[in-house]
Design an enzyme around this catalytic site. Structure first.
Site, PDB file in Angstrom:
ATOM      1  N   TYR A 144       1.404  -0.978  -0.066  1.00  0.00           N
ATOM      2  CA  TYR A 144       0.168  -0.175  -0.110  1.00  0.00           C
ATOM      3  C   TYR A 144       1.261   1.373  -0.081  1.00  0.00           C
ATOM      4  CZ  TYR A 144      -3.444   3.455   1.844  1.00  0.00           C
ATOM      5  OH  TYR A 144      -4.061   4.195   1.928  1.00  0.00           O
ATOM      6  N   ASP A 239       9.054   2.937  -0.714  1.00  0.00           N
ATOM      7  CA  ASP A 239       7.981   3.541  -0.050  1.00  0.00           C
ATOM      8  C   ASP A 239       8.799   2.917   1.030  1.00  0.00           C
ATOM      9  OD1 ASP A 239       4.820   3.215  -0.052  1.00  0.00           O
ATOM     10  OD2 ASP A 239       6.018   4.623   1.219  1.00  0.00           O
ATOM     11  N   LYS A 267       4.794   9.816   8.415  1.00  0.00           N
ATOM     12  CA  LYS A 267       4.546   9.555  10.237  1.00  0.00           C
ATOM     13  C   LYS A 267       5.822   9.743  10.642  1.00  0.00           C
ATOM     14  CE  LYS A 267       2.433   5.264   7.436  1.00  0.00           C
ATOM     15  NZ  LYS A 267       1.237   4.973   8.334  1.00  0.00           N
TER      16      LYS A 267
HETATM   17  P1  KE4 Z   1      -0.578   8.623   4.281  1.00  0.00           P
HETATM   18  O1  KE4 Z   1      -0.876   9.191   2.487  1.00  0.00           O
HETATM   19  O2  KE4 Z   1      -1.826   7.279   5.184  1.00  0.00           O
HETATM   20  O3  KE4 Z   1      -0.201   9.427   4.956  1.00  0.00           O
HETATM   21  O4  KE4 Z   1       0.434   7.098   3.602  1.00  0.00           O
HETATM   22  C1  KE4 Z   1      -0.030   6.691   2.837  1.00  0.00           C
HETATM   23  C2  KE4 Z   1       1.197   5.259   2.857  1.00  0.00           C
HETATM   24  C3  KE4 Z   1       2.045   5.363   1.653  1.00  0.00           C
HETATM   25  N1  KE4 Z   1       2.910   4.232   2.385  1.00  0.00           N
HETATM   26  C4  KE4 Z   1       2.981   3.406   3.234  1.00  0.00           C
HETATM   27  C5  KE4 Z   1       4.185   1.994   3.249  1.00  0.00           C
HETATM   28  C6  KE4 Z   1       2.477   3.425   4.377  1.00  0.00           C
HETATM   29  O5  KE4 Z   1       2.324   2.545   5.270  1.00  0.00           O
HETATM   30  C7  KE4 Z   1       0.851   4.701   4.288  1.00  0.00           C
HETATM   31  C8  KE4 Z   1      -0.407   4.701   4.897  1.00  0.00           C
HETATM   32  N2  KE4 Z   1       0.016   3.570   6.136  1.00  0.00           N
HETATM   33  C9  KE4 Z   1      -1.741   3.438   6.989  1.00  0.00           C
HETATM   34  C10 KE4 Z   1      -1.432   2.496   7.587  1.00  0.00           C
HETATM   35  N3  KE4 Z   1      -0.766   0.650   7.097  1.00  0.00           N
HETATM   36  C11 KE4 Z   1      -2.123   4.098   6.478  1.00  0.00           C
HETATM   37  C12 KE4 Z   1      -3.494   4.165   7.899  1.00  0.00           C
HETATM   38  C13 KE4 Z   1      -4.855   4.558   7.141  1.00  0.00           C
HETATM   39  O6  KE4 Z   1      -5.038   4.450   6.514  1.00  0.00           O
HETATM   40  O7  KE4 Z   1      -5.653   5.258   7.422  1.00  0.00           O
END
Ligand code: KE4
Length: 428
Positions: A144, A239, A267
């Site tokens: 993701y 990523d 994060k």
């Molecule tokens: P954000 O747009 O949520 O800040 O980041 C996206 C993203 C991109 N790349 C990786 C490897 C990530 O894990 C994420 C976001 N992680 C999820 C949790 N697995 C966010 C939690 C959510 O969607 O509420």
């Protein structure tokens, strides 16, 4: 455990907010319960609206590696906000954090701040396409990278949790340039590269997959991607939104000794405030507006509060011994849970990379999305709810990662292991 106020608030929230939440995986849908509404947090603990307390292994999905409300981070944000929350103009703090990231992450010579991981990956892909003049990208099923259209193809995290790895609303035309390979399978990548010669702009990969549960790279996988990208003129993007500053101060690329062309972050570098970043080789990054033609922008990019929280957080991570102590705690809790499952005769496949760990409810090995998808998500849901009743707050999905923070004490870890032993006995 009483959850009355949380349930009342959830009922209320659903009138104003789609699904009652501002991010789907928070809705507890896949574990069949109402989500807890959180009132406050401190160190390794969160406290819900019914005054229940929990040992927190979500940590806001990764950012809270130093624990909630660390005094240095709180002080930095308070001091900053007294002088202005946002100016929409450059500030010295942005240089400070940029230089800290450049010093820490082997692949990064220049970096651009944005406000989320989604923005970071979306922008990095646009830059890779602008730099190479190619359209196609390769991602991996179960990984993701946020919710940009082109990346909601066989995606992990909430998309996998809800079974919509290919989301409605993404036109086929947008998704057709996204090719999907299997994680830990160099052959699947080789086949796509061979059949799309000179048309692939980038390969984007989670160097430690954290969005199908925690799946480490197998020996040679990252090295193989590196070699393929170098030979084919493909931009290799790690990523590290989740793994960056998590599995090592220099991220997974430091831990495994493989240097990509670009890296995305998020994060932890915002210490809990909205942040994302993408960086890499100078010759690529200089193609970005206004030094180059690839456009990217953001009202709150590099905002003072997130910069201050990020700087304060990284200053704590830089302290000698930080990651060793975190490694010891993480090993103890992950191995303790695995042993509890074994003692209860419960089939579990456990994984861990640093302070990222996962308990897969399956007998088999998990090395990619197809094997992760074999998990017994109903058994996971029972385990999740049993742990919640014991005061342990895990991610409400089998396809997520648990995070340990520096604030978790030996007593918290012992409590977690005892809770797991009770939970496995209860659901066996
Ligand atoms: P954000 O747009 O949520 O800040 O980041 C996206 C993203 C991109 N790349 C990786 C490897 C990530 O894990 C994420 C976001 N992680 C999820 C949790 N697995 C966010 C939690 C959510 O969607 O509420």
């Amino acid at each position: 455990m009483n959850h009355q106020r949380s349930s009342m608030l959830f009922h209320q929230a659903k009138n104003s907010i789609p699904g009652g939440v501002n991010s789907p995986v928070r809705a507890f849908k896949s574990v069949g319960a109402d989500p807890l509404f959180i009132k406050k947090a401190s160190g390794p603990y969160i406290y819900d609206e019914d005054d229940n307390s929990f040992v927190d292994y979500v940590g806001s999905w990764g950012p809270m590696i130093v624990g909630h409300c660390h005094p240095d981070v709180v002080a930095a944000v308070k001091q900053t906000v007294d002088n202005g929350a946002s100016f929409g103009a450059p500030t010295e703090r942005e240089i400070t954090l940029a230089d800290m990231v450049i010093d820490a992450v082997p692949s990064i010579e220049m970096v651009r701040m944005v406000s989320s991981g989604t923005e970071a990956t979306m922008s990095a892909i646009r830059l890779a396409r602008g730099y190479t003049g190619r359209d196609n990208i390769i991602k991996f099923s179960g990984c993701y990278h946020g919710h940009a259209d082109a990346l909601l193809v066989k995606a992990g995290s909430g998309a996998a949790t809800f079974g919509v790895p290919d989301s409605p609303g993404v036109p086929a035309d947008f998704a057709k340039h996204t090719l999907t390979a299997e994680y830990n399978s160099l052959d699947s990548v080789k086949a796509l590269v061979a059949s799309n010669k000179n048309s692939i702009a980038c390969i984007i990969v989670e160097p430690v997959a954290g969005n199908m549960g925690t799946v480490p790279p197998q020996e040679g996988f990252l090295e193989g991607l590196r070699e393929m990208c170098s030979n084919e003129g493909i931009v290799l993007i790690f990523d590290e939104v989740m793994s960056g500053f998590r599995v090592a101060y220099g991220g997974a690329q430091e831990l495994y000794g493989v240097t990509p062309d670009m890296t995305t972050l998020g994060k932890i570098i915002g210490g809990g405030l909205p942040v994302g970043a993408f960086g890499g080789k100078r010759e690529i990054m200089e193609k970005l507006s206004p030094s180059g033609g690839v456009y990217q922008a953001g009202t709150l990019s590099g905002n003072p509060l997130a910069m201050s929280a990020g700087i304060a957080t990284l200053n704590i991570l830089k302290q000698p011994g930080f990651y060793q102590k975190l490694e010891d705690k993480s090993r103890a809790v992950a191995e303790g849970i695995a042993k509890a499952a074994k003692d209860a005769g419960f089939p579990l496949y456990s994984t861990r990379v640093g302070s990222m760990f996962c308990a897969f409810f399956t007998k088999g090995e998990v090395r990619d999305w197809p094997s992760a998808a074999q998990c017994d998500t109903k058994a996971f849901a029972k385990y999740f709810l049993a742990m919640l009743d014991e005061g342990i707050y895990l991610a409400p999905s089998q396809f997520e990662t648990a995070f340990v923070s520096a604030a978790h004490s030996e007593a918290d870890i012992e409590k977690t292991i005892v809770a797991a032993a009770r939970a496995f006995k209860q659901i066996a």
